[in-house]
Structure formats: C-alpha cells, structure tokens
Write a protein that holds these residues in place. Sequence first.
Motif, mmCIF file in Angstrom:
data_model
loop_
_atom_site.group_PDB
_atom_site.id
_atom_site.type_symbol
_atom_site.label_atom_id
_atom_site.label_comp_id
_atom_site.label_asym_id
_atom_site.label_seq_id
_atom_site.Cartn_x
_atom_site.Cartn_y
_atom_site.Cartn_z
ATOM 1 N N ASP A 195 10.393 -7.868 -9.219
ATOM 2 C CA ASP A 195 10.622 -6.376 -9.096
ATOM 3 C C ASP A 195 10.651 -5.423 -10.208
ATOM 4 O O ASP A 195 10.548 -4.486 -10.138
ATOM 5 C CB ASP A 195 11.909 -5.888 -8.089
ATOM 6 N N GLU A 196 11.137 -6.099 -11.316
ATOM 7 C CA GLU A 196 11.350 -5.488 -12.617
ATOM 8 C C GLU A 196 10.126 -5.214 -13.350
ATOM 9 O O GLU A 196 9.962 -4.562 -14.236
ATOM 10 C CB GLU A 196 12.367 -6.318 -13.507
ATOM 11 N N SER A 198 6.656 -3.983 -14.302
ATOM 12 C CA SER A 198 5.583 -2.775 -14.319
ATOM 13 C C SER A 198 4.393 -3.333 -14.783
ATOM 14 O O SER A 198 4.155 -4.456 -15.411
ATOM 15 C CB SER A 198 6.105 -1.604 -15.280
ATOM 16 N N LYS A 224 2.824 -3.032 -4.250
ATOM 17 C CA LYS A 224 3.308 -1.671 -4.206
ATOM 18 C C LYS A 224 3.200 -1.288 -5.755
ATOM 19 O O LYS A 224 3.079 0.043 -6.004
ATOM 20 C CB LYS A 224 4.651 -1.692 -3.591
ATOM 21 N N LEU A 225 3.913 -1.992 -6.494
ATOM 22 C CA LEU A 225 3.760 -1.718 -8.296
ATOM 23 C C LEU A 225 2.369 -1.316 -8.583
ATOM 24 O O LEU A 225 2.177 -0.548 -9.424
ATOM 25 C CB LEU A 225 4.597 -2.823 -8.728
ATOM 26 N N GLN A 228 0.946 1.813 -7.239
ATOM 27 C CA GLN A 228 2.207 3.005 -8.010
ATOM 28 C C GLN A 228 1.455 3.205 -9.107
ATOM 29 O O GLN A 228 1.398 4.481 -9.793
ATOM 30 C CB GLN A 228 3.338 2.571 -7.886
ATOM 31 N N SER A 229 1.115 2.147 -9.931
ATOM 32 C CA SER A 229 0.717 2.285 -11.517
ATOM 33 C C SER A 229 -0.610 3.092 -11.486
ATOM 34 O O SER A 229 -0.883 3.675 -12.759
ATOM 35 C CB SER A 229 0.460 0.831 -12.133
#
Length: 439
Positions: A195-196, A198, A224-225, A228-229
């Motif tokens: 989760d950390e 990016s 999701k990440l 989002q990016s």
Amino acid sequence: MSDESGDVERKVATEIKNVIEADAQNPVAVAVADDESPMLKIYIDGFEEILEYLSTTDILSLRQTCKCLQKVIDNYIKGKLPAIKVGYGKEILHKDCKLPSSCAKLIKQITVCSSAVDIGSIGKIEDILGNVEKLIVSGTLELESRKTLLQCCTSLKYLSCPYIRGRMVGNENEWLLQTYPTLEHLEMVDMDHSDEMSMPELKIFLELNPNVRRFSTFSTLPLKLMLQSLLGSKVKLDQLDIAVNCLLTEMVDCLDLLNRLYDEGVYKRLHFYARFIYNTDEINQIASVSGLEKLYLAVVMTSPSLPHLPELKEFCIMMDEDPDEAFSFETVAKDLVNVERVYLRLVDSDQLTQLIRHAPKVKEIKVEQLVEGTYFERLVIDLPALNNERKQLAGACKITLYVDDFVFVTTKYALFQTDFSKIELKRADAVEWEHSIFY
C-alpha cells in the motif's frame, strides 16, 4: 460445389494424407503418385480446396516436401490460416541459447524466461535482437542485462515485462524512464501489493512514449494505485486492458477511477477481464464503466444477464460448470445488442444454437471446445440445420464459426461444403483471436 467435384478433391486429400503417414513411418521410403493419381488432374487453382480436407498438421508436413508446394502452401496459410504465422519465428532465450545468424530475419518474438541470462548471452545474439518485434520477459533480470536487452531490440513493438516488486536496491525500474520509439504496446505483470508503493514511473513512461497506444496489466498489481497515478496525466491510450479478481475489496473504487480516466481522455477503449463472478451485481458494476469494448468473464459461478451495453463489441465467457449444467445462452444472446464477436471456452452445441438464433449482430464465434448436442454428433456439425436456424432471425448477419481443426476437417469430409448463406465454418487458426490477458 458439386458432389462429384468434392469427391475428387476428397480422394486427393486422402491420398496425400496416406503419403504423409507412410513417409512418417518410414522416412527413407518416398511415396510417388502414379499416372492414375487424381492429384495430377487438379490444377493449382483447385489445390486450396484440397487443403481444406487436410488437418493443419498434414498441411505443414506437405509444405516440407518441395519448394513448389512450400510456396503454394505458404500463400494458402497467409490467406486462410493467419494465426499460424509462417515466417514468424519464436524463440526462448536462456543463458546457453545459441541462435544461428541465418535465422535473424525470421525470429520476431523472443521470451526471456531465466534470470541466468546475462550481458554475455545477449551479446551473442545482438544481430537477431534487432529484428525482434515482440519481447516477453517472464523472469527478473539483472539491471544491466535488462538495459542491454532493451537497447538491442531496436524494432520492438510489444513488450511484456514485470514491474520489480517493492523498492529493493537501486533503480530496478529505470527502464521505465527511457524512450522506445517503435514500441506500441506495453504489458506489465507481477506488480507489488504494498500500500505504500506509488507508481510514478508508469506515468512518466507513458508520457515519454506517446507512441505507446496500448497498455495491459494483470490483476496482481495494486490496481487502485496504478489508476490513480494516471489521473491528471498527459497519457493518451487507444486501448487499456485490465484484468481483475472480482473478490478485490477496492473494486468499486477502481471502476470509478476508470470512469474518471475515460472522461479525461486517458483511454478510448477498455478491454476488461474479470475473474470469479459470483453474482449479477458484479457484472452490472463492471458494465457501468465507460468505453467498455470487450468483456471477458472467467470462472463464472452464476447465470449472468447483461445490462444494456451499446459500446460492447466482443464478449467472452468461461463458465465454472459443465455445459449441461450451465445457464441458458438465450438470455445472454438477446442481451448482446451490438456485440459482433463471441468467444467461448467450453460450450455444447445446443447453447451455441441459442446464440445463433438470438444474437443478430454477431458475426464471429470462436469455440475452443464444443460438446455434442442436437446439431453436433460424431465430430460433425450440422451446418445446414444451423444455417436454417440463422435464416429465421430477422436482420441476422452471416456468422463465421471457428472450431477445432479436427472438427473442421471431419465436418468437411462429411458435408463437402462449409460455406452457407448465413453461416460458414472455419478452422480456429483462420483468425488471430487475441486475448491480451488470458486466464
């Protein structure tokens, strides 16, 4: 085609098959057709029809007999069986791999499946790598080896490569910060679940390489990440391929992000591969995504009904039940409003008939495994009956049905004819039916 003409061509095909089988049993003996052979009475224009009675294996064996037949059969394959890709070489690269330079122009695809591949191994085939159009890296490579490999592939159009897990040591994902002028399609797999983490490199890569018009990714990534990016970026894709596990807790958030990316113009078309479908609500949620052109449902454990999907052009399904216990295709067929292509992993002929009866705009159906039913017995498909079924549907397009090679040949021998007014039967290799992300 008359029965008499078809009978001659079938006899020729049988003779060729017997010659091939005899030669396989005794490579030293060479069988030669005598003066009475019907093969000598067939002009080159009719030779393609003879090949329709042979299996793909026999066709490729016949191709090796002489240069004249090789040219004729190569033309036939390029026109009728494009999925075979004659002249499109594939190789697997490992540390001790030795590829002759004479094959340089033929080898278009290379798979690197071992972390033992080093700069020395790559240097030995540098002249071959310059012609490679498709590179698949299925294992982790040392940083310099990865860099050298990509630099040597100057004609690369497709790259499948793992995103290095986590933030280990150094710039493992430095390759994402480079430009690749010829690259058109990037596929990334085996991403980290942290989760950390990016994902700035992905956005940078796609902005540095506007020539990349298609991006594909597997469900093991932090979806999701990744989505989002790309928000607020300058990325412009023609096609986005996403594969997800429907058990994903963030599914709704991911679908919302996809809609936002579509509104921003990040992608035009979405190919969505969903796995583990337990209820119709999940299908309805997926169907709400903008730009959905292809929907692949794998391991379906419910009887799905599809909402109105005007943009959907291709539908694929793999049920988690035996065909005789699965749902009726009639409802699904009626839901396929504008769908033109349908791919089925396993289906019985009665379910297939429902699609033919009720989906007027479907033009192509590919079946990996067909189970016997009303119009399919002893490996022969009753094409006249299916053609009549299709005729009864108002405004129905003609369907091309792609099936297993053995089913095609058996049906051809039984009926002589495979092309009717509303349905035509072809081999599976007659179409390049791609699934970028396949379960």
